[in-house]
Structure formats: structure tokens, C-alpha cells
Design an enzyme around this catalytic site. Structure first.
Site, PDB file in Angstrom:
ATOM      1  N   HIS A   1      74.788  50.732  16.046  1.00  0.00           N
ATOM      2  CA  HIS A   1      75.132  51.673  14.980  1.00  0.00           C
ATOM      3  C   HIS A   1      73.889  52.312  14.361  1.00  0.00           C
ATOM      4  O   HIS A   1      74.001  53.244  13.563  1.00  0.00           O
ATOM      5  CB  HIS A   1      76.020  51.017  13.920  1.00  0.00           C
ATOM      6  CG  HIS A   1      75.330  50.049  13.007  1.00  0.00           C
ATOM      7  ND1 HIS A   1      75.388  48.687  13.172  1.00  0.00           N
ATOM      8  CD2 HIS A   1      74.572  50.239  11.899  1.00  0.00           C
ATOM      9  CE1 HIS A   1      74.707  48.087  12.213  1.00  0.00           C
ATOM     10  NE2 HIS A   1      74.200  49.010  11.427  1.00  0.00           N
TER      11      HIS A   1
ATOM     12  N   ASP B   1      77.251  45.813  19.431  1.00  0.00           N
ATOM     13  CA  ASP B   1      76.383  46.411  18.426  1.00  0.00           C
ATOM     14  C   ASP B   1      74.905  46.134  18.705  1.00  0.00           C
ATOM     15  O   ASP B   1      74.206  45.507  17.913  1.00  0.00           O
ATOM     16  CB  ASP B   1      76.767  45.890  17.037  1.00  0.00           C
ATOM     17  CG  ASP B   1      76.233  46.781  15.928  1.00  0.00           C
ATOM     18  OD1 ASP B   1      75.667  47.851  16.242  1.00  0.00           O
ATOM     19  OD2 ASP B   1      76.387  46.412  14.749  1.00  0.00           O
TER      20      ASP B   1
ATOM     21  N   SER C   1      68.727  46.272   6.577  1.00  0.00           N
ATOM     22  CA  SER C   1      68.405  45.098   7.384  1.00  0.00           C
ATOM     23  C   SER C   1      69.060  45.137   8.752  1.00  0.00           C
ATOM     24  O   SER C   1      68.862  44.222   9.549  1.00  0.00           O
ATOM     25  CB  SER C   1      68.823  43.819   6.648  1.00  0.00           C
ATOM     26  OG  SER C   1      70.227  43.787   6.466  1.00  0.00           O
TER      27      SER C   1
END
Length: 978
Positions: free
Chosen positions: A95, A126, A209
Site C-alpha cells: 500500500h 501487503d 510506520s
């Protein structure tokens, strides 16, 4: 999490099933954590480990430069870490890399910076891989982290090292509490991982993060930070088994095969599996084989028309693949990824029966879009597996990832539309959609059938206007994993020419009213619709419409509110009798009084269009009038009412982004619940003579982002002279002049207190043509544009007379329209003085020159900016910026002024273009800026001409056309826009 994406990806918190599973394992988590501490590992020092790890961690600053598939264009920050220091491979989240075009750079621990390019983003999971050039890091030795997914254990103490909440380096601690949670869900119409276990821990990571390494005390990367819950301190880590396999494929120059049978599996605990009907012997076999598991994989979604359709069903419990018992997502991935183009043998338990199926394995990359189409101001791609899986539909169709321009189907929802057909031709895929659009002439109106992916039951129909002139791009962008860019291919240099317009017949319907003389007024009103291809002069709507009044049926002139037609960089249409749509051109924009004049070709209209009678006698308070107009639903309404007041009004300024607003006018107010909410109409006598136009006035913006609008009448006696001149000059009114100052009304009591002599007060009160004794004081004076003379008027001056005539109503200022200077008597500091006030030509008032650079739209400060600013830093005003552009990434903001580029002064757009044309692509330049509040600043910006080339948009006054000049690598290219 990325700083921007985190708001979205952490929004929903844990689902009910997530909470159930978490509580299910609470006792085990506590036990394992205590056991780990008992081993004494927590007493070992982390300092050495962290000092090594930070040498591999980078802060990623990136732009996803275009809307694509599930994601909109965005600028953000995230984290990544080096996993191959020789080849320069950085692991981060999918993402972050995004499914579409990506531009970014990495900042290392010693603040060295280098560009990164995407070389892989997984279709489902991801994670993604970026690459940098290691030799560009000169002042530190870049180290790499080793991926060890096998070391992730419940109770393991970990550190999350990354760019948390936008900070360059943050170290968060926690303990792994689960290894077998299902992939978190972040909402619909966005990217979600699936078909994988996730690791759960409590580390309280926040925005920025994303992509951080989750390391153990030995410095191994055991997982990848991916998301979290807003309802608790829970964080979700992606296990890096498949990332490790992808990295090895890249390092060995092998393709990263990804297989699918188009089924979403979900991990269900054994008690749920029993309720779904699993046989007890199957449960025993699986528990014996995998003693540490707590559940099995169950089919959640089986996509229609996919390989497993007709075989598997939702609720089937997976037992084995190719004869091997399976309990984990990792094993499913391993088998499918190694079986692309082959078949697999599945055994599932359905209601206590073992069913055997042979299912072909599809290429997952083949159903993951790697191209998008830009046409008519919108963007489309083939429907992706991601979106199809969310709504359990076949992986096919044309998906509008940015429904704008000609395809603005809903101003509130720009993403998620599936286009089923256009011009009565089905569009099952992007290639067919392209072929259909190629065959449609420019300026055509065609029917489309579409659905929103969140409501597939509702089929919607609409007619769209195909605009291939304002939106000249018709190109296909294709992902290039070698360069990291998306390559653009022009699909059609020029559209098919518009079909010739032919005269059409229309019939008006008389408006029902108690006064028969007004029933024909509907023959004098037409619907005006404006489409806006660009944001200009602070006006950010895409379309607007309202009814205008025919000024000359013979010549096709229409008077319309400037709320509908605020400027002339627009496409205008006139709809006659709700039957005929004809194009029109903006001919005149009154700088003060909120009306514009547009012209259509009357030879195209075969209808009883009537030129009404316009009164030259001003209305007075108490006069009876008939309101005839159109309500907010564009339905004809009428009412008999009377004039309640005619005050001088000052429309509030829009403080965040100035835009056109009316000033120096007297607004007519009426006692009518029908007229007041109506956006357009007229006030007339009983015989149909128009006494005032009923116009919508645009004010400021509410805190919720909505426009404040006001409906008021504007007396026809104030417009007759200008409209007549405009028609007589065939729409060209270049010699109109005004006093470029704003006035407000001062009651007599205030005038007396401010020192106006009694003889002037008596003079006003004795005027028979003035209903309300009042004076005018200067509220503000506009900052003159370059080359214009400053007004001698000052804020607070009270105007007593103009050219020897007392000034007590706005019509007393009308001498300004034709004279170059005026003799004005004013009261200043209780002293009466005479000043010569030069009038200002309105010929250059309208914006006629814009520059598009690095995603920012620049223009000269328009009139509304000059009205509210005391000092004008330069003639380069930032009007807007594109999301995902360098302008947004590096901090250019709307309403700022550019004064210098690379320390070269840029007083105007011509000077600006001369400087920036010498700046190479992918190069930093320095800008000096001044804010709307006159606060100076400086910043650097890196150009990106591949996605954001430089262009000039200019109005050719001689031809009355807008043109665009694109500065490509081969030189300037000229395009006509209208």
C-alpha cells in the site's frame, strides 16, 4: 502505516470476528509471554541490535501520482528497510508502493537521499520492493536485514523501527501475541490484504510506520509492519514468507509467479468449523497433524466465473491440496504459486462429506491491472481482482478509478463506478471501451449504463458529453517494471470531428400564474449549464447551472448569474424549453454586479423564444411584483409578492480562497417563501415587464465546505445600458471602466458621527429620488495590477459627490463606466477634499493566462485576490495543485505567490516560464514564496516532467479561443481547447 494512509487503514478498528478471535486466544498469549520472560531473553540488551538495524532502515517520501484501481493519488511518508545492499532492494508495504504510478525517494539514517523505483508490488499481499542505486550513498555503509519469518513466535519480544508519526526514526517495543489472525480489513473501496495469516502485537505504531521492520533481539526481520487498530494499541504485522520468496526470485532473475483459483479463504476456529459441518474424523486428523493450530481454512468468497466457480462453495473447509493436508495460508500460496497454468487437486469437507475437485490455477498477475486509460478528463482500468473479491463479482468490466470530466457521474463519489455500456455498445473490458470511444465524435452526447460497485443491483443510465477538446489526452499508461515508470501511449491524436449542428424544434409551455401577462415569461428564460475543465479564479466546482434571461432572442444573448458563469475558461450550453441543447460562448462578465452575458446561435433554435421588455424605472420598497422563476429542482414557480427592502449589500469574502463576489450593488429583497430559496428568475409587473433579475450570489464557504449562496433581485435599470452596448458591439465590450474600490452604505447617524457636515446631510435628505438617505464609505481598495495606477481613495473615505452630483445610491456611480477619471469630493479625517480618481479599464480583468508546472496551476492574481490583499508580492498566484504531484509533496500551497525561482526574480508568468524551462527533469530547484498573509518562505522542489509536464494555457483574444502549449522534450506543441 503511511502517515496519510494510516487514517484510512486504521479507521475501522477490529471487526467483531477479530475481537472474538482475540479473546479466544487471550489465555494462551498470557502464558506464552510469561514463559518467554522466564527464559531470560528480556534481560539481554537491545542497544547493539538497534544500532545495526537503523543502518538498514529508510524513510520513504513518495507520491502515488495518479488514481488507479483501489487507490487515489496521494502524497505521504512511510518506512522501508534494505534487504539487499548490493542490488539496492528495499522492502516496504504494497500500500506504500501502490498499484499505480509511484515516485519517491529514500532518506537514510545519515540523511543521505536517493531516488527509489518500484520493481515489484504483490497483487494481493501487503509487500512491495523498491530499488535504489547503492553507489549514490557515499557517506555510510548500507547494511541489510535478513528476513527470518520462521523466528516469529508467540511471546517473542520485538522492536518496530521506523518512521512513526512522521518522525524520521522511532523505536517501538512490544510482544507478539498471535501468529494466526486473519488479515485485517480497512474498509471497502480500498486495498485489503487477504489469504494470509497476520501477526498481532501491541506496539502502538501510528502513521508513517508502514513498511517498518519488525525485528527480534538478534536483528532479524521477522515481520513487516502493515497496519493497526484505532480502538486499541494492537498492531498487525505481515509475515514475510512470501516476501522472502519474491526477493529470492528477483535476486536470481526469475519471474515471481503468482497463482490463484479466485477463492478467498479465511481461518475459522474449530468450533465454527464444526458448526459448518466438518466431520469429527477430519478434525481429529488435522489436529493430530498440526497440534498447534486452532482452526482451519474455510472458503469465504468464491468468485463467479473463476476457476473454482461451480466446484467450491462458501463454507467449504479445506482439507488437502494435491494429497497434502493443509492448515495454513502459506502452504496454499506455495502450491498455487508453483502451479500456474496447471491444475490442483483439492479436497474439502462440505457438510460432513469429502469432495474432490480438480481446479485450474490462473495467473494472478493476469487479473491484476497494469495499465489505465486517461480520456475525457477521467481515468479507467480493468476491474481488478482486489475489487472483484470485495464484492464477490466476476473479474471483468471497466472500472472508473477517477470519474471526472465527461464522466462525472456523481460529484460526491469519484471512484467505484463500473461502465457497462456506452453509446448502446457493451464495454466488457478496457480494450472494447477504448474502441468504442475512438468511434465517437467529439462533442457528442451519448448514453451510458453504469453501476456503483457498492450497489450492483441498481443500474443507472445517463447521457454524457464527450469532451475531447478541453481534455485532449486519449492515452494508455502501462507499467514498466524495468524503469519503474508508467509509459504513455497516445491512442488517437485527434478525435473524430463533431457532427454538424442542425436546427431543432422546441415548444415552450406557458408558466401557470395568476397574472396572464406573465405566463409568457417562460419563453424568455433558458437553462444555462457550465462545465469547468480547470480550477481558475478560486472557483472549484466541476459544473454549475441556472436559468438565464433572454436579452435578445434575435441575436441569442442571455443574461445569467456569475454564480453559474464565473469566468470564461468554461464550456457553456443553453437548453431551450427543456428540449434543445446548443453551445454558447461567454461574451461579457460584469466585474461588480454578478451577471454575465453568453451568446448562442439562434439559427439552431426553432422555438418561440421571446425578448422580454426590460423596465428602465427602478423598483421601490412596497412595489408589488410577480416572481416568475425556477426552484432548486429547476421547476417553474411563481408568486405575487412585494418589495420589502433594497439595501446596499456587501457579500462576505471567502477567506481561504478568494473568488468572485458581487459588490457595490443594491439587492432587492421580497416577502416570498417561493422566491427567496429560488436560484433564478425575474421580478415583473403584471403585464410581464421585467423589473429585476433574480440572481444567485456566491458568498463564503461554511466550515463543512458548502457554499453560502444568496438569492436577490438586481434592478434592470442598472443593466439596460451595458446590455444594449454589449449587443450593439456584438458581444465585445472592451471599453468598460470602473472605480476599483468597494463601498458600503453609511446610515445618516453614522455619517453625522463621523463628521459629515449638516449641509451635506440636508442635501441627501432632500433628494426625492432617494428612498433611504445614506452615504457611501470606502470599505477597501483593490491592489492595482502591474501597470495600473493606485487609487487615491483610502479606506474610511466618505464619498460626498462625483462629478458634482451627490452620491447616495449606487446608480450615482454610473459615470465611471465611460470616463477615464472622475472628480470626487470626499470626507477624510473630517476634512472635505477633492480628488481625481482614475477609473480602471476592465479589459484585462478576466484571467487569460495560466501555467501548469509540477502539478501546480499558476495564474495572475484575479480581481477577488486584488480586492482583499494590501500588497501584491508578484503576479504568480498558486491557484491549485494536483494530489500526488511534486507541488503537493514539497509543500506548494494554493493562495501562495512565487517570487523567485533559483534566485531569479519571476514577477510574472512569462518570466517564470523562461526560468523553469531551463530546469532539467528530476532536478531540485529553489522557490521563494510569499503567503496570502505576506509571510515569506523558501522551499525546494524536484521536477517530474514525465507525469507533470509544463504547459501554458492562454486565451487568444483575436480568435476568441483558449489554446494550450505543451513543452515536451521535442519542443512546444500548440493545441486548441475550444
Amino acid at each position: 502505516m503511511t502517515q496519510h494512509v494510516s487514517k484510512k487503514r486504521r479507521a475501522d478498528g477490529l471487526s467483531d470476528s477479530d475481537k472474538f478471535n482475540a479473546s479466544d486466544h487471550e489465555q494462551e498469549i498470557e502464558f506464552n509471554s510469561i514463559a518467554y520472560i522466564a527464559n531470560g531473553s528480556s534481560n539481554r540488551s537491545w542497544q547493539t541490535t538497534i544500532e545495526k538495524v537503523v543502518q538498514s532502515v529508510v524513510s520513504i517520501h513518495f507520491c502515488q501520482v495518479a488514481s488507479f484501481d483501489t487507490e487515489e493519488a496521494v502524497v505521504s511518508q512511510a518506512t522501508g528497510f534494505v534487504v539487499d545492499s548490493v542490488n539496492g532492494y528495499i522492502l516496504t508495504n504494497r500500500h506504500v508502493v501502490g498499484p499505480g504510478p509511484f515516485v519517491g525517494y529514500a532518506v537514510f539514517d545519515n540523511h543521505e537521499e536517493c531516488d527509489v523505483k518500484p520493481i515489484y508490488r504483490d497483487p494481493v499481499h501487503d509487500f512491495g520492493v523498491l530499488q535504489f542505486e547503492p553507489k549514490n550513498i557515499k557517506y555510510m555503509k548500507v547494511s541489510e536485514l535478513t528476513l527470518r519469518p520462521d523466528l516469529a513466535k508467540v511471546g517473542c519480544e520485538i522492536r518496530v523501527v521506523g518512521n512513526d508519526a512522521g518522525e524520521k526514526l522511532s523505536i517501538l517495543s512490544g510482544f507478539i501475541s498471535r501468529l494466526d489472525r486473519n488479515a485485517p480489513e480497512y474498509g471497502s473501496l480500498t486495498y485489503n490484504d487477504f489469504n494470509t495469516e497476520y501477526i498481532q502485537a501491541a506496539a502502538s505504531a501510528t502513521g508513517g510506520s508502514s513498511g517498518s521492520p519488525v525485528v527480534d533481539i538478534d536483528g532479524y526481520a521477522v515481520a513487516l509492519q502493515a497496519g493497526g487498530s484505532t480502538e486499541s494499541s494492537t498492531d498487525f504485522f505481515f509475515p514475510v514468507y512470501r516476501a522472502l520468496r519474491a526477493l529470492r526470485c528477483i535476486q536470481n532473475g526469475k519471474p515471481i509467479t503468482r497463482g490463484t483459483i479466485q477463492v478467498q479463504w479465511i481461518l475459522r476456529p474449530f468450533d465454527e468449523c464444526r458448526r459448518l459441518g466438518i466431520r469429527s474424523d477430519n478434525e481429529k486428523t488435522m489436529r493430530d497433524k498440526f497440534p498447534s493450530i486452532h482452526g482451519l481454512l474455510v472458503a469465504e468468497v468464491v468468485l463467479p466465473e473463476g476457476p473454482a466457480d461451480g466446484s467450491l462453495k462458501e463454507g467449504d473447509t479445506l482439507i488437502s491440496i494435491n494429497g497434502e493436508l493443509v492448515s495454513s495460508f502459506v502452504k496454499v500460496d506455495e502450491v498455487l504459486d508453483s502451479s500456474v497454468g496447471q491444475t490442483v487437486e483439492l479436497v474439502v469437507d462440505r457438510n460432513g462429506k469429502d469432495l474432490h475437485f480438480t481446479i485450474p490455477v490462473n495467473d494472478l498477475h493476469a487479473i491484476t491491472p497494469a495499465r489505465y486509460l486517461e480520456v475525457c478528463g477521467a481515468s479507467f482500468n480493468d476491474l481488478s481482482y482486489q475489487m472483484a473479491r470485495l464484492y464477490a463479482i466476476p473479474v471483468r468490466g471497466v472500472f472508473a478509478n477517477r470519474a471526472s470530466g465527461s464522466f462525472t457521474l456523481d460529484t460526491r463519489d469519484r471512484c467505484g463506478w463500473i461502465i457497462d455500456s456506452i453509446d448502446h455498445r457493451d464495454t466488457p473490458d478496457l480494450d472494447t471501451f477504448i474502441d468504442v470511444l475512438k468511434s465517437i465524435p467529439d462533442c457528442s452526447r451519448v448514453q451510458i449504463s453504469f453501476r456503483h460497485i457498492s450497489d450492483l443491483h441498481t443500474i443507472e443510465e445517463s447521457v454524457v458529453y464527450i469532451d475531447r477538446h478541453w481534455y485532449s489526452e486519449f492515452r494508455l499508461a502501462t507499467r514498466n517494471d524495468d524503469t519503474g515508470l508508467w509509459d504513455f501511449t497516445s491512442l488517437q491524436e485527434k478525435p473524430l470531428p463533431p457532427k454538424p449542428l442542425k436546427p431543432l424544434h422546441a415548444k415552450f409551455i406557458d408558466i401557470p400564474t395568476e397574472k396572464p401577462g406573465c405566463s409568457k415569461l417562460g419563453h424568455s428564460m433558458v437553462l444555462v449549464t457550465a462545465h469547468f475543465p480547470l480550477v481558475m479564479d478560486g472557483y472549484k466546482d466541476n459544473t454549475s447551472r441556472g436559468y438565464g434571461v433572454i436579452a435578445s432572442a434575435e441575436n441569442g444573448y442571455v443574461i445569467i448569474s456569475r454564480k453559474v458563469v464565473p469566468h470564461d475558461l468554461i464550456e457553456v450550453f443553453v437548453t431551450v424549453a427543456e428540449s434543445i441543447i446548443v453551445p454558447a460562448k461567454v461574451k461579457f462578465l460584469h466585474p461588480l454586479h454578478n451577471y454575465a452575458i453568453v451568446k448562442y446561435d439562434p439559427s439552431l433554435v426553432e422555438a418561440d423564444v421571446l425578448t422580454p421588455n426590460f423596465s428602465s424605472s427602478p423598483l421601490k420598497r412596497g412595489d408589488k411584483v410577480v416572481f416568475v422563476g425556477f426552484n432548486q429542482n429547476m421547476r417553474a414557480v411563481s408568486d405575487i409578492t412585494k418589495v420589502s427592502d433594497i439595501p446596499v449589500l456587501n457579500v462576505p469574502i471567502n477567506p481561504l480562497s478568494p473568488r468572485y463576489r458581487a459588490c457595490n450593488f443594491e439587492g432587492i429583497q421580497v416577502d416570498s417563501s417561493v422566491a427567496n430559496p429560488a436560484p433564478s428568475g425575474v421580478l415583473a409587473d403584471e403585464d410581464g415587464t421585467i423589473r429585476a433579475l433574480w440572481l444567485t450570489y456566491l458568498g463564503s464557504v461554511t466550515d463543512e465546505g458548502y457554499d453560502r449562496v444568496f438569492g436577490m433581485g438586481f434592478d434592470t435599470s442598472h443593466i439596460n445600458q451595458i446590455v444594449s452596448r454589449c449587443i450593439a458591439n456584438e458581444g465585445h465590450l472592451t471599453d468598460l471602466r470602473i472605480i476599483d474600490s468597494e463601498f458600503y452604505a453609511l446610515p445618516v447617524i453614522q455619517a453625522r458621527l463621523r463628521g459629515v457636515p449638516e449641509e451635506w446631510i440636508e442635501r441627501v435628505e432632500s433628494r426625492k429620488d432617494v428612498e433611504r438617505p445614506q452615504f457611501f464609505t470606502v470599505l477597501r481598495t483593490s491592489t492595482p495590477a502591474i501597470g495600473m495606477e493606485a487609487s487615491p481613495l483610502k479606506v474610511g473615505d466618505i464619498v460626498l459627490s462625483l462629478n458634482g452630483h451627490a452620491v447616495n445610491k449606487m446608480a450615482d456611480l454610473d459615470d465611471m463606466y465611460t470616463q477615464t477619471e472622475l472628480q470626487v469630493e470626499i470626507l477624510r479625517k473630517k476634512q472635505i477634499i477633492k480628488v481625481t480618481v482614475p477609473t480602471v479599464s476592465t479589459e484585462k480583468f478576466n484571467t487569460s493566462h495560466l501555467v501548469y508546472w509540477s502539478g501546480a496551476l499558476l495564474q495572475p492574481p484575479h480581481q477577488s485576490v486584488r480586492q482583499v490583499m494590501k500588497n501584491m508580492p508578484s503576479s504568480i498566484y498558486i491557484m491549485s495543485r494536483n494530489q500526488g504531484s511534486p507541488a503537493t509533496q514539497y509543500g506548494l500551497n494554493s493562495t501562495q505567490f512565487v517570487t523567485h525561482v533559483n534566485e531569479q526574480e519571476t514577477p510574472d508568468l512569462e518570466a517564470f516560464i523562461n526560468v523553469v524551462r531551463g530546469i532539467p527533469d528530476n532536478t531540485y530547484c529553489k522557490l521563494r514564496l510569499v503567503s496570502f498573509d505576506n509571510i515569506p518562505s523558501a522551499l525546494t522542489l524536484k521536477t517530474n516532467y514525465h507525469y507533470f509536464p509544463t504547459s501554458v494555457i492562454r486565451k487568444d483574444e483575436a480568435e476568441d479561443k483558449w489554446i494550450e502549449i505543451d513543452f515536451t522534450k521535442d519542443g512546444p506543441v500548440r493545441l486548441e481547447l475550444n
